[in-house]
Design a protein around this motif. Structure first.
Motif, PDB file in Angstrom:
ATOM      1  N   GLY A   1       0.794  -1.227   0.000  1.00 46.51           N
ATOM      2  CA  GLY A   1       0.000   0.000   0.000  1.00 46.51           C
ATOM      3  C   GLY A   1       0.826   1.276   0.000  1.00 46.51           C
ATOM      4  N   HIS A   2       2.136   1.165   0.255  1.00 51.63           N
ATOM      5  CA  HIS A   2       2.924   2.391   0.485  1.00 51.63           C
ATOM      6  C   HIS A   2       4.326   2.322  -0.113  1.00 51.63           C
ATOM      7  N   LEU A   3       4.459   1.679  -1.225  1.00 54.38           N
ATOM      8  CA  LEU A   3       5.808   1.432  -1.726  1.00 54.38           C
ATOM      9  C   LEU A   3       6.527   2.706  -2.153  1.00 54.38           C
ATOM     10  N   GLU A   4       5.769   3.704  -2.609  1.00 59.03           N
ATOM     11  CA  GLU A   4       6.427   4.946  -3.042  1.00 59.03           C
ATOM     12  C   GLU A   4       7.022   5.671  -1.838  1.00 59.03           C
ATOM     13  N   VAL A   5       6.449   5.442  -0.649  1.00 59.90           N
ATOM     14  CA  VAL A   5       7.006   6.024   0.576  1.00 59.90           C
ATOM     15  C   VAL A   5       8.146   5.138   1.086  1.00 59.90           C
ATOM     16  N   ALA A   6       7.893   3.835   1.105  1.00 61.43           N
ATOM     17  CA  ALA A   6       8.850   2.900   1.705  1.00 61.43           C
ATOM     18  C   ALA A   6      10.147   2.820   0.919  1.00 61.43           C
ATOM     19  N   ALA A   7      10.037   2.803  -0.399  1.00 58.85           N
ATOM     20  CA  ALA A   7      11.229   2.562  -1.207  1.00 58.85           C
ATOM     21  C   ALA A   7      11.587   3.723  -2.123  1.00 58.85           C
ATOM     22  N   GLY A   8      10.747   4.754  -2.193  1.00 58.83           N
ATOM     23  CA  GLY A   8      11.073   5.909  -3.039  1.00 58.83           C
ATOM     24  C   GLY A   8      11.054   5.547  -4.512  1.00 58.83           C
ATOM     25  N   GLU A   9      11.993   6.102  -5.271  1.00 58.20           N
ATOM     26  CA  GLU A   9      12.091   5.740  -6.682  1.00 58.20           C
ATOM     27  C   GLU A   9      12.557   4.300  -6.826  1.00 58.20           C
ATOM     28  N   PRO A  10      12.082   3.635  -7.881  1.00 59.14           N
ATOM     29  CA  PRO A  10      11.340   4.158  -9.023  1.00 59.14           C
ATOM     30  C   PRO A  10       9.826   4.148  -8.828  1.00 59.14           C
ATOM     31  N   PHE A  11       9.351   3.934  -7.593  1.00 62.05           N
ATOM     32  CA  PHE A  11       7.919   3.689  -7.420  1.00 62.05           C
ATOM     33  C   PHE A  11       7.076   4.965  -7.433  1.00 62.05           C
ATOM     34  N   LYS A  12       7.767   6.122  -7.424  1.00 60.89           N
ATOM     35  CA  LYS A  12       7.023   7.364  -7.626  1.00 60.89           C
ATOM     36  C   LYS A  12       6.806   7.604  -9.116  1.00 60.89           C
ATOM     37  N   SER A  13       7.567   6.900  -9.947  1.00 55.21           N
ATOM     38  CA  SER A  13       7.536   7.146 -11.394  1.00 55.21           C
ATOM     39  C   SER A  13       6.929   5.946 -12.111  1.00 55.21           C
ATOM     40  N   GLY A  14       7.439   5.656 -13.277  1.00 55.27           N
ATOM     41  CA  GLY A  14       6.966   4.491 -14.020  1.00 55.27           C
ATOM     42  C   GLY A  14       5.590   4.697 -14.619  1.00 55.27           C
TER      43      GLY A  14
ATOM     44  N   GLY B   1       5.488  -1.934 -12.625  1.00 52.91           N
ATOM     45  CA  GLY B   1       4.558  -2.912 -13.206  1.00 52.91           C
ATOM     46  C   GLY B   1       4.319  -4.076 -12.254  1.00 52.91           C
ATOM     47  N   TYR B   2       5.381  -4.598 -11.685  1.00 51.60           N
ATOM     48  CA  TYR B   2       5.241  -5.679 -10.694  1.00 51.60           C
ATOM     49  C   TYR B   2       4.355  -5.226  -9.535  1.00 51.60           C
ATOM     50  N   TRP B   3       4.671  -4.035  -9.058  1.00 49.84           N
ATOM     51  CA  TRP B   3       3.968  -3.525  -7.876  1.00 49.84           C
ATOM     52  C   TRP B   3       2.472  -3.348  -8.144  1.00 49.84           C
ATOM     53  N   ILE B   4       2.155  -2.696  -9.265  1.00 51.62           N
ATOM     54  CA  ILE B   4       0.736  -2.420  -9.561  1.00 51.62           C
ATOM     55  C   ILE B   4      -0.034  -3.721  -9.766  1.00 51.62           C
ATOM     56  N   ASP B   5       0.594  -4.708 -10.390  1.00 54.64           N
ATOM     57  CA  ASP B   5      -0.050  -6.015 -10.556  1.00 54.64           C
ATOM     58  C   ASP B   5      -0.360  -6.628  -9.183  1.00 54.64           C
TER      59      ASP B   5
ATOM     60  N   SER C   1      20.085  -8.331   3.906  1.00 58.17           N
ATOM     61  CA  SER C   1      19.457  -7.687   5.067  1.00 58.17           C
ATOM     62  C   SER C   1      17.990  -7.404   4.750  1.00 58.17           C
ATOM     63  N   TYR C   2      17.195  -7.227   5.809  1.00 56.99           N
ATOM     64  CA  TYR C   2      15.773  -6.906   5.634  1.00 56.99           C
ATOM     65  C   TYR C   2      15.628  -5.397   5.562  1.00 56.99           C
ATOM     66  N   ARG C   3      15.133  -4.921   4.444  1.00 58.71           N
ATOM     67  CA  ARG C   3      15.011  -3.490   4.215  1.00 58.71           C
ATOM     68  C   ARG C   3      13.901  -3.251   3.201  1.00 58.71           C
ATOM     69  N   PRO C   4      13.342  -2.042   3.172  1.00 56.87           N
ATOM     70  CA  PRO C   4      12.232  -1.799   2.232  1.00 56.87           C
ATOM     71  C   PRO C   4      12.703  -1.646   0.794  1.00 56.87           C
ATOM     72  N   ASN C   5      14.001  -1.468   0.582  1.00 53.81           N
ATOM     73  CA  ASN C   5      14.499  -1.176  -0.767  1.00 53.81           C
ATOM     74  C   ASN C   5      15.823  -1.891  -1.015  1.00 53.81           C
ATOM     75  N   PRO C   6      15.814  -3.230  -1.049  1.00 57.71           N
ATOM     76  CA  PRO C   6      17.085  -3.939  -1.158  1.00 57.71           C
ATOM     77  C   PRO C   6      17.588  -4.019  -2.593  1.00 57.71           C
ATOM     78  N   GLY C   7      18.857  -3.687  -2.790  1.00 53.76           N
ATOM     79  CA  GLY C   7      19.509  -3.877  -4.083  1.00 53.76           C
ATOM     80  C   GLY C   7      18.708  -3.266  -5.217  1.00 53.76           C
ATOM     81  N   THR C   8      18.630  -3.977  -6.301  1.00 49.00           N
ATOM     82  CA  THR C   8      17.811  -3.549  -7.432  1.00 49.00           C
ATOM     83  C   THR C   8      16.349  -3.670  -7.029  1.00 49.00           C
ATOM     84  N   PRO C   9      15.514  -2.674  -7.324  1.00 53.06           N
ATOM     85  CA  PRO C   9      14.147  -2.708  -6.775  1.00 53.06           C
ATOM     86  C   PRO C   9      13.162  -3.642  -7.483  1.00 53.06           C
ATOM     87  N   CYS C  10      13.662  -4.568  -8.294  1.00 55.55           N
ATOM     88  CA  CYS C  10      12.756  -5.556  -8.895  1.00 55.55           C
ATOM     89  C   CYS C  10      12.048  -6.364  -7.803  1.00 55.55           C
TER      90      CYS C  10
END
Ligand SMILES: [Zn+2]
Length: 659
Positions: free
Chosen positions: A34-47, A72-76, A354-363
């Motif tokens: 529900g909040h990925l654009e806040v949790a992980a920032g870009e690219p989830f504000k865009s796309g 695309g993954y997120w919205i699906d 590690s457990y984080r909201p934005n690990p490595g490549t955001p795929c």
């Protein structure tokens, strides 16, 4: 049009998750989904549905499509989660992005931003990701815009969809073919895959290479995205060669790369079956999705078992219990998960475990939102004969039209599976209706039993089959399926052993110290980044006799919780005899070998890097194990893999009698 699928999807809107499954999706809504654009920032504000003008690309042109893949993954995941929960917040958030694309096609029907339209180099791949959200929207609501829009997009003929991962569009093209009956779409899909095979002869997912015996070695997620296409092409053409190819490709995965938690190793390339081999979270999503198509194409219970194994073990284990942080790489053995503990060769010594909201490549950050909604989507299927089939088990309700007269019924599936072995199917039907209720008997279950209204029905079901109960069902009828779970020991490299029971794999319970990583605060207080350390002993060998598992392993049922994947409220435990292994500790290193991208356009390279690294160690060598064992036999606690964020799953094995 003849479709060769043995089982077909039912409408997304007809399944309602209950119990722990509902709670899991609610956590997704309140957490990352529900909040990925806040949790992980870009690219989830865009796309998709947003301008890309404000994104800074540090990788240069070659990755301009990334925001579109990842959002695309997120919205699906978000739209599926939204309709399964009937949650307006999620639905509207996803629809805002989807409508912006769906309602604004080019004159020729093309959907999406202009810059993805003409360029080569697999730019169209991202449509195959995003269009799954449209397929979900149509399944949930019957939205009348979807089918004509997708048909026009694909028939606009501005791409062959044959460059590398672009070929994954075959999935949405054939979905659109099924809905429209337009043969041009079938031809386009067949031609796209044939041309892909010609253009990329080295890909593990050409028809020839999937059918061959050669070991697959390519990028693991790409493999899972592409290998399923054979099963899908079979369902619309009936040509066995396609299905044989996908079946064989995944048989090779079982042989060469399958890990104990139910997903192939992949970091980033397909690896092996070593104790420290790990996988990217994207693989959990895409492997399970591929197994769904293999199931529909073959009708074999084996593939449904595999979906459960991946979704009940690897999936919850890769995410924190609040669904606010995930791993990029997760591993059956991980006794530390901090900013330097990634022990996979790819970016070794980094924070990718590690457990984080934005690990490595955001795929993975996008893909993780799809796993459980996809699972629920496929719990029930249409058997093609006006009946209903229970494919994957868990607490839910399903409404469907059944029988020759297509009467609406509801089935309430009451169960705490996979933590308990009994599943009740209660029928709500206004009038008696005759139809076939099909139940899956997992391969691991030797003593399944089916009762109808308390009376044993039929002969003892065979493992790995489907039982078809064709009868007149009345209001209040109850079908009870019992799936007793036997203990099983599996063997791994280096003398390693693991304990399984039914669909669940078990790991040592390790007490966890969650320390917030304050060096990075980009995600804010709601979505912290964690360093996770063990505070209890983990260096145990299991002192167990494989032939006496039932006597030596005690199964303890705790109270069933709505949050069964929380280590504090796990509904099941095993008590197992074990001995400590002296000197088997977390590895501390100042130099390591790390595989990384050297610079833009260069192949992966391995180089030595310096730092202060703490890594999960390999198993102690078998030759010296007996000298290092503690004398005392202790009873240690194992819990379901999916309840653990630190874990030892593959143990050194020793007999209780060794001195
Ligand atoms: Zn990923």
């Amino acid at each position: 049009m003849k479709i060769y699928a043995k089982y077909k999807d039912i409408a997304l809107s007809s399944i309602r998750p209950e119990g722990w499954l509902r709670k899991y999706l609610e956590k997704q809504r309140d957490g990352l989904t529900g909040h990925l654009e806040v949790a992980a920032g870009e690219p989830f504000k865009s796309g998709w549905g947003r301008s890309r003008a404000d994104i800074e690309f540090d990788d240069g042109d070659s990755c301009d499509w990334w925001p579109y893949e990842q959002t695309g993954y997120w919205i699906d995941g978000m739209i599926r989660c939204g309709y399964l929960l009937k949650d307006d917040f999620l639905i509207n958030k996803a629809l805002e992005r989807m409508n912006a694309i769906l309602d604004n096609p080019d004159e020729d029907g093309y959907l999406g931003p202009e810059f993805l339209k003409e360029k080569g180099h697999m730019y169209r791949w991202v449509h195959s990701v995003f269009f799954k959200a449209f397929m979900a929207l149509h399944s949930a609501t019957g939205d009348e815009r979807v089918i004509p829009a997708l048909a026009r997009h694909y028939l606009s003929n501005t791409s062959n969809h044959s460059q590398l991962r672009e070929v994954c569009n075959v999935e949405a093209i054939l979905w659109t073919y099924e809905k429209t009956g337009d043969e041009r779409l079938l031809n386009h899909a067949v031609n796209a895959y044939a041309e892909f095979c010609q253009l990329s002869p080295e890909s593990d997912c050409t028809l020839e290479n999937m059918l061959s015996d050669r070991v697959s070695t390519e990028h693991g997620v790409t493999f899972n995205e592409e290998a399923k296409l054979g099963a899908i092409l079979y369902m619309y053409t009936g040509e066995e060669k396609y299905l044989d190819a996908t079946v064989n490709a995944y048989r090779k995965i079982d042989r060469d790369q399958m890990l104990v938690d139910g997903v192939n190793s992949s970091s980033e390339m397909l690896r092996g079956k070593d104790v420290l081999d790990s996988h990217e979270t994207c693989d959990i999503t895409e492997y399970a999705w591929s197994m769904g198509y293999l199931f529909q194409a073959t009708g074999e219970a084996e593939y449904a078992d595999k979906i459960e194994r991946a979704c009940f073990n690897a999936a919850p284990g890769a995410v924190d219990n609040h669904f606010k942080a995930l791993q990029y790489f997760s591993c059956p053995n991980q006794v530390i998960a901090d900013k330097t503990s990634n022990h996979s060769l790819f970016y070794r010594g980094s924070d990718r475990m590690s457990y984080r909201p934005n690990p490595g490549t955001p795929c993975c950050t996008g893909e993780v939102n799809k796993i459980m909604p996809n699972f629920i989507t496929r719990m029930w299927m249409d058997d093609g004969y006006n009946g209903l089939a229970a494919i994957l088990y868990g607490p839910c309700k399903v409404r469907a039209e059944v029988g020759v007269g297509r009467k609406t019924i509801e089935i309430i599936e009451e169960t705490d599976y996979p933590f308990r072995d009994t599943i009740n199917f209660r029928i709500n039907a206004e009038m008696p209706v005759q139809f076939t209720l099909t139940l899956r008997i997992p391969i691991w279950c030797k003593d399944a039993e089916i009762k109808v209204n308390g009376t044993v029905e039929g002969e003892k079901p065979r493992p790995g089959t489907f039982v078809k109960l064709d009868r007149i069902y009345r209001q209040g009828d109850c079908v009870t399926l019992t799936l007793p779970m036997d203990l099983k020991l599996s063997h791994w490299s280096g003398g390693g052993i693991a304990i399984e029971r039914g669909p669940l794999v078990y790991s040592l319970r390790i007490e966890e110290d969650w320390q917030r990583n304050m060096e990075e605060t980009s995600s804010g207080d709601d979505f912290p980044i964690w360093n996770l350390y063990p505070t209890s002993r983990w260096n145990y060998a299991l002192a167990i006799d494989e032939n006496n598992l039932d006597r030596e392993v005690e199964v303890i049922y705790r109270e069933m919780s709505q949050e069964p994947w929380d280590i504090k409220s796990t509904p099941l435990e095993l008590k197992v005899p074990a001995r400590t292994v002296e000197g088997w500790d977390i590895e501390r290193k100042s130099t390591i070998l790390k595989q990384a991208w050297h610079e833009k356009g260069c192949p992966l390279e391995i180089r030595e890097v310096e730092g202060d690294f703490k890594l999960t160690p390999p198993l102690p060598p078998v030759e010296s194990l007996s000298e290092r064992l503690g004398r005392e036999i202790e009873k240690v606690t194992l819990v379901p893999y999916g309840c653990t964020r630190l874990r030892l799953t593959i143990f050194p094995g020793c007999t209780p009698h060794e001195k």
